[in-house]
Design an enzyme around this catalytic site. Structure first.
Site, PDB file in Angstrom:
ATOM      1  N   TYR A  62       0.835  -1.204   0.000  1.00  0.00           N
ATOM      2  CA  TYR A  62       0.000   0.000   0.000  1.00  0.00           C
ATOM      3  C   TYR A  62       0.874   1.260   0.000  1.00  0.00           C
ATOM      4  O   TYR A  62       0.720   2.149  -0.848  1.00  0.00           O
ATOM      5  CB  TYR A  62      -0.931  -0.003   1.221  1.00  0.00           C
ATOM      6  CG  TYR A  62      -1.555   1.346   1.482  1.00  0.00           C
ATOM      7  CD1 TYR A  62      -2.520   1.863   0.621  1.00  0.00           C
ATOM      8  CD2 TYR A  62      -1.170   2.114   2.579  1.00  0.00           C
ATOM      9  CE1 TYR A  62      -3.073   3.120   0.843  1.00  0.00           C
ATOM     10  CE2 TYR A  62      -1.725   3.363   2.809  1.00  0.00           C
ATOM     11  CZ  TYR A  62      -2.677   3.864   1.933  1.00  0.00           C
ATOM     12  OH  TYR A  62      -3.205   5.103   2.161  1.00  0.00           O
TER      13      TYR A  62
ATOM     14  N   ASN B 106      -3.277   9.694  10.843  1.00  0.00           N
ATOM     15  CA  ASN B 106      -4.453   8.843  11.068  1.00  0.00           C
ATOM     16  C   ASN B 106      -5.751   9.650  11.053  1.00  0.00           C
ATOM     17  O   ASN B 106      -6.084  10.303  12.042  1.00  0.00           O
ATOM     18  CB  ASN B 106      -4.303   8.093  12.389  1.00  0.00           C
ATOM     19  CG  ASN B 106      -3.267   6.989  12.293  1.00  0.00           C
ATOM     20  OD1 ASN B 106      -2.101   7.242  11.984  1.00  0.00           O
ATOM     21  ND2 ASN B 106      -3.697   5.760  12.522  1.00  0.00           N
TER      22      ASN B 106
ATOM     23  N   LEU C 115      -8.769   1.776  14.434  1.00  0.00           N
ATOM     24  CA  LEU C 115      -8.847   1.712  15.898  1.00  0.00           C
ATOM     25  C   LEU C 115     -10.078   2.425  16.478  1.00  0.00           C
ATOM     26  O   LEU C 115     -10.813   1.823  17.275  1.00  0.00           O
ATOM     27  CB  LEU C 115      -7.571   2.327  16.496  1.00  0.00           C
ATOM     28  CG  LEU C 115      -7.537   2.403  18.008  1.00  0.00           C
ATOM     29  CD1 LEU C 115      -7.601   1.013  18.625  1.00  0.00           C
ATOM     30  CD2 LEU C 115      -6.277   3.147  18.477  1.00  0.00           C
TER      31      LEU C 115
ATOM     32  N   ASP D  84       3.411  -2.717  11.756  1.00  0.00           N
ATOM     33  CA  ASP D  84       3.065  -1.530  12.553  1.00  0.00           C
ATOM     34  C   ASP D  84       4.318  -0.924  13.183  1.00  0.00           C
ATOM     35  O   ASP D  84       4.895  -1.505  14.096  1.00  0.00           O
ATOM     36  CB  ASP D  84       2.113  -1.915  13.696  1.00  0.00           C
ATOM     37  CG  ASP D  84       0.653  -1.747  13.335  1.00  0.00           C
ATOM     38  OD1 ASP D  84       0.364  -1.064  12.331  1.00  0.00           O
ATOM     39  OD2 ASP D  84      -0.199  -2.291  14.069  1.00  0.00           O
TER      40      ASP D  84
END
Ligand code: UDP
Length: 325
Positions: free
Chosen positions: A141, A170, A190, A285
């Protein structure tokens, strides 16, 4: 100044909210989306259902009226899926954008604001992330977005394309009246997962990694309100309309927030603690990502309005409780 703007991928979370903000600011908006992940109900005004890879359709639409600019949100964006389907991700994100730019140039539409991401920087060696860091994506990605940014930079230099790449951190939150927000299927992010866990609509949230070298062992991210992202798009377009050739900008608050801090804010906003359980780290992550957005501040005059995580999460809760959700 009012502009005619084609919003590609304008039925998705960030695209639909940006389209609404642009429309409220007096711009004429036409939305094109294939509805693969977006929602028809999130679009107001003229809508064309179609795929970014449909060159004939792009040709027709770009010639249907004199567009001043394209806002390009259309992309596959789930990092984990990109690992298993790189061909599809490159086809849509890279191939789709190349075709779009060629059709734009052929139709004489020369301004674009592109949705990029902090994922182009990969796992940072230094923080905060600044725009001069090398592109070093760690997922397919991120690779697609880095490749598109490089392609767009060449088109800026060689083809006269005025293009600004906004590197989102984010994205979070929703329209303040709860009318539009995040609704992915499957949901992987999240804040929506935490809200739904607190509301009892989903199982307890899995904390992906509790042994990171951060202040509480969980990952640090920079949560930026989607309305602040929309404002960055407005300012980026204004700059292009004024004749600027465009650039790349980080768009984050500069504040790092841990997963546990997000859960605490979500518990306060919902009124019930978020049930959660430790789980293994999620592949790919990085421990911490947060922006330095001074360049957007200085050059675009942009300043995030939502600097309090509680306000960001509260708007997402209002959306999750709205009948439109
Ligand atoms: N996260 C988590 N549990 C979840 C979803 C996410 O612990 O069910 C963590 C994830 O590991 C990351 C942060 O929350 O550190 C933000 O993840 P998200 O998928 O929302 O955005 P990303 O940072 O991947 O773009």
């Amino acid at each position: 100044m009012s502009a005619r703007v084609l919003v590609i991928g304008g039925a998705g979370y960030i695209g639909s909210i940006c389209a609404r903000v642009f429309s409220d600011a007096g711009h004429r908006i036409v939305t094109l989306d294939n509805l693969s992940t977006g929602h028809r109900g999130a679009v107001s005004g003229p809508f064309i259902e179609g795929d970014i890879r449909d060159r004939k359709l792009l040709q027709e639409v770009l010639r249907s009226e004199p567009f001043d600019a394209v806002l390009h949100f259309a992309a596959k964006s789930v990092v984990g899926h990109s690992v298993h389907q790189p061909a599809h991700y490159f086809d849509v994100n890279v191939g789709g954008t190349i075709g779009l730019v060629q059709e734009m140039l052929d139709a004489g539409v020369r301004r674009m604001v592109f949705s990029s991401t902090c994922a182009i920087y990969g796992t940072p060696l230094t923080l905060p992330l600044t725009e001069d860091l090398p592109f070093a994506p760690v997922s397919p990605y991120g690779e697609t977005k880095a490749m598109v940014e490089r392609f767009l930079a060449l088109c800026r230099e060689r083809e006269g394309l005025q293009v600004t790449c906004l590197r989102y951190f984010n994205a979070a939150g929703a329209m303040l009246d709860g009318s539009l927000g995040e609704a992915h299927d499957p949901e992987t992010h999240l804040i929506p997962l935490a809200i739904q866990a607190a509301m009892g609509r989903r199982p307890p949230l899995k904390l992906f990694g509790t042994d990171y070298p951060t202040r509480d062992g969980t990952c640090v991210r920079d949560y930026i309100h989607v309305l602040d992202l929309a404002d960055a798009h407005l300012r980026a377009l204004k700059q292009l309309l004024e004749g600027d050739s465009g650039d790349g900008y980080n768009v984050g608050t500069g504040q790092g927030t841990t997963v546990r801090e997000v859960l605490a804010a979500t518990g306060r906003a919902v009124g019930t603690p978020v049930p959660h359980a430790p789980a293994p780290r999620r592949a790919g992550d990085p421990a911490a990502l947060y922006a330095q957005s001074d360049k957007a501040r200085l050059t675009l005059g942009w300043e995030p309005r939502f600097t309090d995580l509680d306000d960001i999460v509260s708007s997402a809760v209002k959306w999750a409780r709205s009948p439109q959700f």
